[in-house]
Design an enzyme around this catalytic site. Structure first.
Site, short mmCIF file in Angstrom:
data_model
loop_
_atom_site.label_atom_id
_atom_site.label_comp_id
_atom_site.label_asym_id
_atom_site.label_seq_id
_atom_site.Cartn_x
_atom_site.Cartn_y
_atom_site.Cartn_z
N TYR A 167 -8.25 4.75 14.11
CA TYR A 167 -8.22 4.27 15.49
C TYR A 167 -6.76 3.92 15.77
O TYR A 167 -5.94 3.85 14.86
CB TYR A 167 -9.14 3.06 15.68
CG TYR A 167 -8.95 1.95 14.68
CD1 TYR A 167 -7.89 1.05 14.77
CD2 TYR A 167 -9.82 1.82 13.60
CE1 TYR A 167 -7.73 0.05 13.84
CE2 TYR A 167 -9.66 0.82 12.66
CZ TYR A 167 -8.61 -0.07 12.79
OH TYR A 167 -8.43 -1.06 11.87
N GLU A 178 7.97 1.54 33.73
CA GLU A 178 8.37 2.80 34.37
C GLU A 178 7.60 3.99 33.80
O GLU A 178 7.16 4.87 34.53
CB GLU A 178 9.85 3.08 34.11
CG GLU A 178 10.82 2.28 34.93
CD GLU A 178 12.26 2.54 34.48
OE1 GLU A 178 13.13 1.79 34.92
OE2 GLU A 178 12.50 3.48 33.69
N LYS A 181 -9.40 3.10 -2.16
CA LYS A 181 -9.66 2.46 -0.87
C LYS A 181 -10.95 3.00 -0.25
O LYS A 181 -11.18 4.21 -0.22
CB LYS A 181 -8.47 2.75 0.06
CG LYS A 181 -8.49 2.03 1.38
CD LYS A 181 -7.18 2.33 2.16
CE LYS A 181 -7.06 1.50 3.41
NZ LYS A 181 -5.75 1.74 4.10
N GLU A 233 0.84 -1.20 0.00
CA GLU A 233 0.00 0.00 0.00
C GLU A 233 0.87 1.25 0.00
O GLU A 233 1.78 1.40 0.82
CB GLU A 233 -0.87 0.00 1.27
CG GLU A 233 -1.80 1.20 1.36
CD GLU A 233 -2.67 1.17 2.61
OE1 GLU A 233 -2.44 0.29 3.47
OE2 GLU A 233 -3.58 2.01 2.72
N CYS A 274 -5.74 -3.07 2.42
CA CYS A 274 -5.52 -3.10 3.88
C CYS A 274 -6.83 -3.10 4.68
O CYS A 274 -7.50 -4.11 4.77
CB CYS A 274 -4.60 -1.95 4.28
SG CYS A 274 -3.60 -2.31 5.74
N SER A 327 24.34 0.96 33.77
CA SER A 327 24.18 1.08 35.22
C SER A 327 24.41 -0.24 35.94
O SER A 327 24.44 -0.27 37.17
CB SER A 327 22.75 1.56 35.52
OG SER A 327 21.84 0.52 35.18
N ASP A 352 17.75 -2.94 32.19
CA ASP A 352 17.29 -2.08 31.09
C ASP A 352 18.46 -1.63 30.23
O ASP A 352 18.42 -1.71 29.00
CB ASP A 352 16.57 -0.84 31.64
CG ASP A 352 15.33 -1.17 32.45
OD1 ASP A 352 15.21 -2.31 32.91
OD2 ASP A 352 14.50 -0.27 32.64
N THR A 392 17.01 4.59 28.44
CA THR A 392 16.85 3.14 28.63
C THR A 392 15.55 2.77 29.34
O THR A 392 15.35 1.62 29.70
CB THR A 392 18.05 2.57 29.40
OG1 THR A 392 18.11 3.22 30.67
CG2 THR A 392 19.34 2.80 28.66
#
Lengths: 582, 582
Positions: free
Chosen positions: B127, B419, B121, B45, B158, B321, B325, B414
């Site tokens: 959405y 989180e 189309k 498409e 599609c 660290s 992550d 990261t």
């Protein structure tokens, strides 16, 4: 001519605050019926739920809560009819894609303790910032009208008024003698004028008076500027509510003469009261609208107050550089929050000219805000001016954040729309902040705001207005005046013009092409701009959905397509090198 | 059964690169006709323009350029028919609001040097991340079919395939014996399975084979994972193209028997060739699809490569660290870009445990990437652990930026989806970066990725996998396991479930309500998340349009509505205090 006494309550826009909105609408109902003696009260679009709901309406529990809130208000209603706009569950409807929508934007008519009926908005705007067709189902009865006593009334919601063959036309054909129009119409420059012109056209085309009620109050990046209006069947402005403030109006509106209905469906009776009133004395002359520059200032103030309240912070901190952007921002923050809630920060380095520091001090003193000064270390690592500027911008941002944090304040980024358009801004440097009040104001607009807010030069140091921008001086576009840059920015970003139109308007083709190319190339940098208020017809963000990366560039008609530069060479894809797939 | 020889070109998605796309499609046409001997070629498409065009289609010059590009390709076409999806100017059409749209998403059929026809189309998805109805006009002829030699063919694009009574049904009723389906279907977990199931349903419902062609390649925040498929009229999978890679397929597709047309409109003849082929040997068994976790890794790799290429940077820098992550991010960056393009940075302070530093060093050594270590000064100003953490996070971000800048690298944030959902992240601290590869991966998904990419534990230090998160330890939610947190995050954010459903699934009501409340309260912080790839069915950003500030909160059915906390007191509005309005 006989008239209806119509009350308008120009309420704030509180998203999701059903209890609070019930109280506000309930108070307006009590006032309108008991004090103003109104026959009908109209509140803004989605006054019960707030306007910018987004995907909140996908939560069934929210839709149910909203219905309960409407029932609560209906129970409180008396003889007066109130037009309360809210969301409403409707049968699932398929329209523009493969999914059903089952919530509509409605306007309930309540009186005598009951919900008497509900109109569903037909046109769901889906352009610029508007996303209504995303989650809402369109109504299917554009010509629905209502009998209120002897009067046949129509209800149309916001976008419904902006076609020339929409619900107002269908309702006029069905016999409507007056149109009630709840709106959620966000501010941008010139919007009030456009609303009045369109409302007049609706009134004249359909031969009926229009009662147009808007929100007043900010929501996220938008400011709703109020300015509700009543226009008679001849297109004459009968009343105008305050701009940028809550307000209530009561107006005796002459209704159009009864007319035969062209439709088979009779009006649904909402209430048998009232009798029509005799024509009274002419209403007082409506106030003049605010001047264009004044509306921008009011919008910026309202937005910053809203941001501060909703974030529960103790104020805002900003770097004072001696330049016009930071000076305007400081003046604005003081107007919005008061001197106690504004912290000026001066972060000179050993290379900072003394006059810049002096101007920052003078401005803080004049405004009466606290000024914290911290000298940054010299940056000796680099001889590249651009890299030096970027590094210092980031160090300033880091220092500013630490100071703001310690006082529970937010950092204001002072960048303007011109810089953000052209990418003359440093990510995580001068573009860093919790909020960017001027992100939709071009540089030339800033000078207009300075002239309007400080016409006698009592606040802004004279050098602040004449000092060239430091961020602009090292860029390839520093040869162009701000008048040229801003005119191209407005034509391209706000009006979507192509290069041929700019050349026809007097721009040099090569210059316009170079500026437009910079705007396109800066799309990725703009993604890091902090939130801030919309004040133009097309702000960056929701209003303008551009791909981050696109290879197409505008070019003069008939001219060659600009070549696409090749990307860097990356090594071959290394994925799964030596990985055993499970 | 007689068959058509159909070629599929699974091309990359290059937005706005008309010249490049012409070359790619042209090369596929030459291959399909000359080497593969195909009767029909299908590309994805909007293969000619790229898919994520946004408001670029509002530029008339772009629409004209796209038409010229189509004509260029048509001129190159031979006896084979190519289905080329592109944008197309159509008569203005009003639909869901007061504005007209005049550009459609089309699929041109070209052969013999000419554009033979164009399908438009019908369904324009609006959405989740899709915004097609914003700028495009819907087609008005869902049942249009085409005669290619003896075969009547349909074309559906599609979303057209995702209703149960859409264009495929209309085209089958009009006599279609095979359906060509260009798609731009972005990746998320489980998507490939859903596509296959739906394509099978379309085939079975309509009794015809379906040729489903998708993009492979990233665009902005999306990854297109390819995996084009061919399904026969009985719903059997005949062929599957590679996932996450460009690919070409050629398949002899048995067409459905000729059937009478229920419509009055005859098929438009596209080309008189080809004769139908006799049934050949059965095709080889299609490859198995990639495992779920593998698709996530491929998507993350493709997205980071794309980001690096489009930004013309020399690589990426990230803080190591010792936690999971940053370890996953480093592993990912090496897979995507190679060791030369990844810089690890360790920024311990005097309080940093020695084992964290040791693990960072060990990971860098195992991966073979450079590690820069800089010790930060101790923060002695505060006794508040939360404020301390925030301050150190920001200092780390500032130090990381300086190092990355000096090498023309971007900083990777990261942070993970857990989180970011819960607001356990510091604006301008650990949330700062140019790009956030893991922003749509929950914490539990990270452990799955670790297990998949490093099944033998040769890369990740053992303590990295067992170490508790430092950002999580000080929050009110540290009592909950990541399994609980992530399940609520997925139910609420990705599936829009309400609290009753969560309780029915076994969650403690008070716990779920507290977690959901944190998710809602963190909406404002999420606005500062850097760009990053979508990998779930609903990522933050375009997929989920929530108000920044809303007072409504989910609550258990029948339970009390949570109270709205009052905002802070600001001084009275000071605007215009002492200003003479001009």
């Amino acid at each position: 001519m006989p008239s209806l006494r119509v009350a308008l309550a120009q309420l704030p826009n509180r998203v999701g605050d059903l209890d609070g909105n019930v109280e506000r609408i309930g108070a307006a109902m009590a006032w309108a019926e008991e004090e103003a003696g109104a026959d009908v009260l109209v509140v803004p679009e989605l006054a019960l739920t707030g306007y910018g709901l987004g995907d909140l309406v996908l939560h069934d529990a929210f839709v149910e809560d909203a219905r309960e809130a409407l029932d609560t208000l209906a129970e409180r209603s008396g003889a007066m009819t109130t037009v309360i706009s809210t969301i409403d569950r409707v049968p699932p409807r398929r329209s523009w894609d493969s999914r059903d929508r089952s919530v509509a934007i409605g306007a309930a008519l309540v009186s005598g303790g009951q919900v008497r009926g509900m109109y569903h908005k037909i046109f769901l705007p889906l352009y610029d910032l508007f996303l209504e067709a995303r989650n809402f189902a369109p109504g299917d009865d554009p010509g629905r009208v209502w009998r209120i006593g002897e009067t046949v009334a129509g209800v149309a919601i916001c976008e419904d008024l902006w076609g020339s063959d929409g619900p107002p036309e269908a309702q006029a054909a069905a016999g409507a003698q007056i149109l009630f129009a709840p709106n959620a119409s966000p501010y941008h420059r010139g919007k009030a004028e456009g609303r009045l012109a369109n409302t007049r056209e609706v009134a004249l085309r359909n031969g009926l008076p229009v009662v147009y009620v808007n929100f007043s109050g900010a929501q996220d990046d938008l400011v709703f500027d109020g300015g509700s209006i009543v226009v008679d069947a001849g297109g004459r402005l009968l009343a105008r509510a305050k701009e940028f403030a809550e307000d209530r109006l009561v107006v005796d509106v002459p209704v159009a003469p009864p007319r035969p209905s062209a439709t088979v469906k009779p009006p649904r009776t909402v209430h048998t009261r009232p009798l029509l009133r005799e024509e009274g004395p002419p209403p007082p002359e409506p106030p003049l609208p605010l001047d264009d520059v004044a509306t921008v200032w009011h919008a910026l103030v309202a937005a910053l107050r809203y941001w501060t309240e909703r974030n529960r912070i103790d104020g805002v901190a900003l770097g004072l550089s001696g330049g016009v952007d930071s000076a305007i921002t400081a003046m604005l923050a003081v107007d919005a929050l008061g001197v106690e809630c504004v912290l000026g920060v001066s972060l000179p380095d050993p290379d900072t000219p003394a006059d810049e520091l002096a101007d920052a001090r003078a401005l803080a003193a004049t405004l009466g805000i606290e000024l914290v000064e911290e000298e940054l270390e010299a940056d000796t690592d680099t001889t590249d001016a651009w890299r030096h500027d970027r590094r210092m911008a980031r160090r300033r941002a880091a220092a500013l954040l630490e100071l703001a944090d310690a006082r529970n304040m937010h950092v204001l980024a002072t960048g303007n729309k011109t810089e953000i358009s052209l990418g003359e801004t440093t990510r995580f440097g001068d573009l860093l902040g919790h909020y960017a009040p001027l992100r939709d104001c071009t540089k030339t607009m800033l000078y207009e705001l300075a002239e309007w807010r400080d016409p006698d030069g009592r606040i802004l140091p004279p050098r602040t207005l004449s000092r060239p921008s430091t961020t602009h001086r090292l860029t390839p576009l520093d040869q162009f005046s701000y008048e040229t840059l801003d005119d191209v920015v407005q034509r391209y970003v706000e009006h979507g013009q192509d290069l041929d139109a700019m050349v026809a308007a007097g721009h040099d083709a090569a210059a316009a092409e170079e500026i437009v190319r910079r705007i396109d190339a800066s799309e990725v940098v703009r993604r890091y701009t902090p939130p801030g208020p919309k004040v133009t017809s097309r702000a960056f963000g929701h209003d303008r959905q551009m791909p981050i990366f696109s290879d197409w560039q505008p070019h003069p008609h008939g001219g060659p397509t600009p070549p696409v530069a090749p990307g860097p060479e990356l090594p071959e894809m290394l994925i799964l090198d030596g990985v055993e797939q499970p």
